[in-house]
Design a protein around this motif. Structure first.
Motif, mmCIF file in Angstrom:
data_model
loop_
_atom_site.group_PDB
_atom_site.id
_atom_site.type_symbol
_atom_site.label_atom_id
_atom_site.label_comp_id
_atom_site.label_asym_id
_atom_site.label_seq_id
_atom_site.Cartn_x
_atom_site.Cartn_y
_atom_site.Cartn_z
ATOM 1 N N ALA A 226 0.890 -1.223 0.012
ATOM 2 C CA ALA A 226 -0.067 -0.005 0.089
ATOM 3 C C ALA A 226 0.821 1.295 -0.144
ATOM 4 O O ALA A 226 0.546 2.204 -0.756
ATOM 5 N N GLY A 227 1.961 1.433 0.753
ATOM 6 C CA GLY A 227 3.078 2.195 0.829
ATOM 7 C C GLY A 227 3.512 2.693 -0.284
ATOM 8 O O GLY A 227 3.941 3.988 -0.610
ATOM 9 N N LEU A 228 4.020 1.656 -1.131
ATOM 10 C CA LEU A 228 4.710 2.102 -2.553
ATOM 11 C C LEU A 228 3.625 2.825 -3.495
ATOM 12 O O LEU A 228 4.106 3.466 -4.405
ATOM 13 N N ALA A 229 2.316 2.453 -3.614
ATOM 14 C CA ALA A 229 1.448 2.821 -4.476
ATOM 15 C C ALA A 229 0.792 4.027 -4.224
ATOM 16 O O ALA A 229 0.163 4.631 -3.233
ATOM 17 N N LEU A 230 0.249 4.677 -5.277
ATOM 18 C CA LEU A 230 -0.728 5.839 -5.315
ATOM 19 C C LEU A 230 -1.877 5.288 -5.083
ATOM 20 O O LEU A 230 -2.635 6.159 -4.290
ATOM 21 N N GLY A 231 -2.392 4.214 -5.101
ATOM 22 C CA GLY A 231 -3.826 3.626 -4.723
ATOM 23 C C GLY A 231 -3.728 2.090 -4.801
ATOM 24 O O GLY A 231 -2.915 1.516 -5.364
ATOM 25 N N THR A 232 -4.630 1.525 -4.159
ATOM 26 C CA THR A 232 -4.982 0.100 -4.301
ATOM 27 C C THR A 232 -6.215 -0.156 -4.709
ATOM 28 O O THR A 232 -7.292 0.077 -4.301
ATOM 29 N N LEU A 233 -6.104 -1.287 -5.607
ATOM 30 C CA LEU A 233 -7.419 -1.798 -6.165
ATOM 31 C C LEU A 233 -7.479 -3.258 -5.723
ATOM 32 O O LEU A 233 -6.719 -4.061 -5.925
ATOM 33 N N VAL A 234 -8.813 -3.571 -5.115
ATOM 34 C CA VAL A 234 -9.082 -4.918 -4.582
ATOM 35 C C VAL A 234 -10.085 -5.246 -5.640
ATOM 36 O O VAL A 234 -11.179 -4.970 -5.909
ATOM 37 N N VAL A 235 -9.742 -6.581 -6.162
ATOM 38 C CA VAL A 235 -10.613 -7.207 -7.260
ATOM 39 C C VAL A 235 -11.795 -8.281 -6.751
ATOM 40 O O VAL A 235 -12.805 -8.028 -7.042
ATOM 41 N N GLU A 256 -5.464 6.106 -2.491
ATOM 42 C CA GLU A 256 -6.875 5.932 -2.932
ATOM 43 C C GLU A 256 -7.204 4.765 -2.695
ATOM 44 O O GLU A 256 -6.202 3.793 -2.903
ATOM 45 N N VAL A 257 -8.498 4.059 -2.570
ATOM 46 C CA VAL A 257 -8.889 2.836 -2.604
ATOM 47 C C VAL A 257 -9.878 2.659 -3.447
ATOM 48 O O VAL A 257 -10.963 3.322 -3.651
ATOM 49 N N PHE A 258 -9.865 1.594 -4.252
ATOM 50 C CA PHE A 258 -10.596 1.179 -5.318
ATOM 51 C C PHE A 258 -11.080 -0.380 -5.167
ATOM 52 O O PHE A 258 -10.422 -1.081 -4.827
ATOM 53 N N ALA A 259 -12.386 -0.714 -5.659
ATOM 54 C CA ALA A 259 -12.795 -1.929 -5.523
ATOM 55 C C ALA A 259 -13.687 -2.350 -6.714
ATOM 56 O O ALA A 259 -14.438 -1.508 -7.162
ATOM 57 N N VAL A 260 -13.762 -3.519 -7.270
ATOM 58 C CA VAL A 260 -14.449 -4.072 -8.262
ATOM 59 C C VAL A 260 -15.656 -4.661 -7.695
ATOM 60 O O VAL A 260 -15.528 -5.717 -6.800
ATOM 61 N N PRO A 261 -16.867 -4.188 -8.116
ATOM 62 C CA PRO A 261 -18.034 -4.882 -7.555
ATOM 63 C C PRO A 261 -18.270 -6.295 -8.063
ATOM 64 O O PRO A 261 -17.559 -6.706 -9.318
ATOM 65 N N GLY A 262 -19.066 -6.986 -7.545
ATOM 66 C CA GLY A 262 -19.555 -8.448 -8.149
ATOM 67 C C GLY A 262 -20.803 -8.843 -8.054
ATOM 68 O O GLY A 262 -21.797 -8.074 -7.221
ATOM 69 N N SER A 263 -21.037 -9.977 -8.232
ATOM 70 C CA SER A 263 -22.398 -10.629 -8.015
ATOM 71 C C SER A 263 -22.652 -10.639 -6.373
ATOM 72 O O SER A 263 -21.882 -10.893 -5.525
ATOM 73 N N ILE A 264 -24.044 -10.519 -6.014
ATOM 74 C CA ILE A 264 -24.236 -10.588 -4.560
ATOM 75 C C ILE A 264 -24.385 -11.872 -4.251
ATOM 76 O O ILE A 264 -24.420 -12.074 -2.797
ATOM 77 N N HIS A 265 -24.213 -12.744 -4.994
ATOM 78 C CA HIS A 265 -24.215 -14.344 -4.602
ATOM 79 C C HIS A 265 -22.633 -14.886 -4.639
ATOM 80 O O HIS A 265 -22.613 -16.043 -4.302
ATOM 81 N N ASN A 266 -21.777 -13.904 -4.832
ATOM 82 C CA ASN A 266 -20.457 -14.509 -4.664
ATOM 83 C C ASN A 266 -19.759 -13.880 -3.400
ATOM 84 O O ASN A 266 -19.637 -12.816 -3.337
#
Length: 378
Positions: A226-235, A256-266
């Motif tokens: 996290a410290g090396l990066a401008l932001g973190t993406l959680v897939v 910055e923190v980013f997240a990819v949404p997914g199915s509510i069943h996953n």
């Protein structure tokens, strides 16, 4: 204590890097006391080291250098010109990492060392992702390296490995932060991937050669990702996972923190959905990330002119930046005090400080303080 004699610069640096319980702040204080000379640090009296904040175990370690251990570390470094060691406070130490609350005092390297200071995006997630999650990680990595960012992750199975491979497949740069010494690969199934990253990217660890994988190493590794990066993406991430630790650390570091949404069943979407509810940016494509990173990415990616040629404030002399620089006129200050002085939000101050640091107008110091560099006017 009799001062140890005969340690040359490289020997002193590897021995310092192995010091148990050494903090970056204590190392910076000791180097300052020793005039910036690593060899002189190992010869400082016990009382001086204690005044610099070193614990008893650290002082004892510095006073008893092990020639065999030092020789082994030197042999590892010298076996490949792409291997290296950077101590906190040295020019090559990455400025974004130096700004976190608990930066590692030393970084062992294997690969292209200049990537330490390259603009980076962290991509993390489940070790057991869905096929779609694995492809999403690789696709985001390919797109982001195409935009000029390096992709940083933790060499783990699943999303980490997919992100590294996606970056390499696109001909881009990738940084792997390891939870072991760099003479070991964990998991072992990523041995070939680690070799390819050492050849075309960069392997990084705060742990010296010979260090095996231990459970408590990996949360510590996450703060470096996290410290090396401008932001973190959680897939993809379960409701309880190490990826959420990385995301929390990124948020605490003002990134910055980013997240990819997914199915509510996953079940592997639940961690991402929780992050989005907590304020993470929902992203569907790489452009969403690049838009949010905005001035941070631009400042990190752009070549910097000599300090004497830089304007007094960045981004078109934005008045908010001038106000922030003016708030630093009386000396070093922490984020809370800067918020009080400027009327800006903590998030705005953290983001702007990163831009100013990347432009060379402010510098960070241990303890979460920031100061204007000499010659910089508001």
């Amino acid at each position: 204590m009799a001062a140890p004699q005969g340690l040359r610069a490289t020997e002193a640096r590897v021995w310092i890097a192995r010091t148990p319980g050494l903090s970056a702040a204590a190392l910076a204080a000791a180097l300052a006391r020793a005039g910036g000379d690593a060899a002189a640090v190992t010869a400082l009296p016990q009382a001086a080291l204690a005044e610099c904040g070193l614990a008893d175990a650290a002082i004892a370690h510095l006073g008893r250098p092990d020639p065999d251990r030092i020789a082994a570390d030197r042999a590892w470094l010298e076996a490949d010109p792409a291997r290296g060691l950077v101590l906190f406070g040295e020019t090559a130490y990455p400025p974004l990492l130096a700004a976190i609350p608990d930066p590692p005092p030393a970084l062992w390297l294997h690969g292209e060392a200049t990537l330490l200071a390259a603009p980076q995006i962290a991509i993390v997630g489940s070790r057991n992702p869905t096929p779609g999650g694995r492809e999403n990680a690789a696709a985001f990595a390919r797109a982001l390296v195409g935009a000029g960012l390096a992709v940083t992750s933790g060499l783990a199975l699943g999303i980490d490995g997919a992100a590294h491979r996606g970056a390499l497949a696109a001909g881009g740069a990738t940084v792997a932060v390891c939870g072991t010494g760099l003479d070991r690969v964990y998991p072992a199934s990523h041995r070939e991937l680690a070799r390819e990253i050492a050849r075309r990217g960069l392997l990084v660890s705060e742990f010296p050669p010979g260090t095996p994988p231990r459970p408590h190493h990996f949360p510590r590794r996450n703060r470096i990702i996290a410290g090396l990066a401008l932001g973190t993406l959680v897939v993809e991430a379960a409701a309880r996972s190490g990826s959420l630790i990385t995301a929390r650390l990124a948020a605490e570091q003002g990134r910055e923190v980013f997240a990819v949404p997914g199915s509510i069943h996953n079940p592997l979407a639940r961690g991402c959905h929780a992050l989005i509810r907590q304020g993470a940016k929902l992203v569907e494509e790489a452009a969403d990330i690049l838009e949010e990173l905005g001035p941070l990415w631009a400042a990190a990616a752009a070549p910097q002119p000599p300090a004497a040629d830089r304007p007094g404030t960045p981004t078109g002399r934005d008045p908010a930046y001038a106000r922030l620089l003016a708030a630093l006129a009386d000396g070093p200050a922490g984020i809370d005090l800067l918020v009080e002085r400027t009327g800006l939000t903590p998030e705005e101050v953290s983001s702007m400080l990163l831009v100013l640091e990347l432009e060379g107008q402010v510098s960070s110091a241990p303890g979460g303080l920031y100061a204007r560099r000499h010659g910089q006017e508001a």
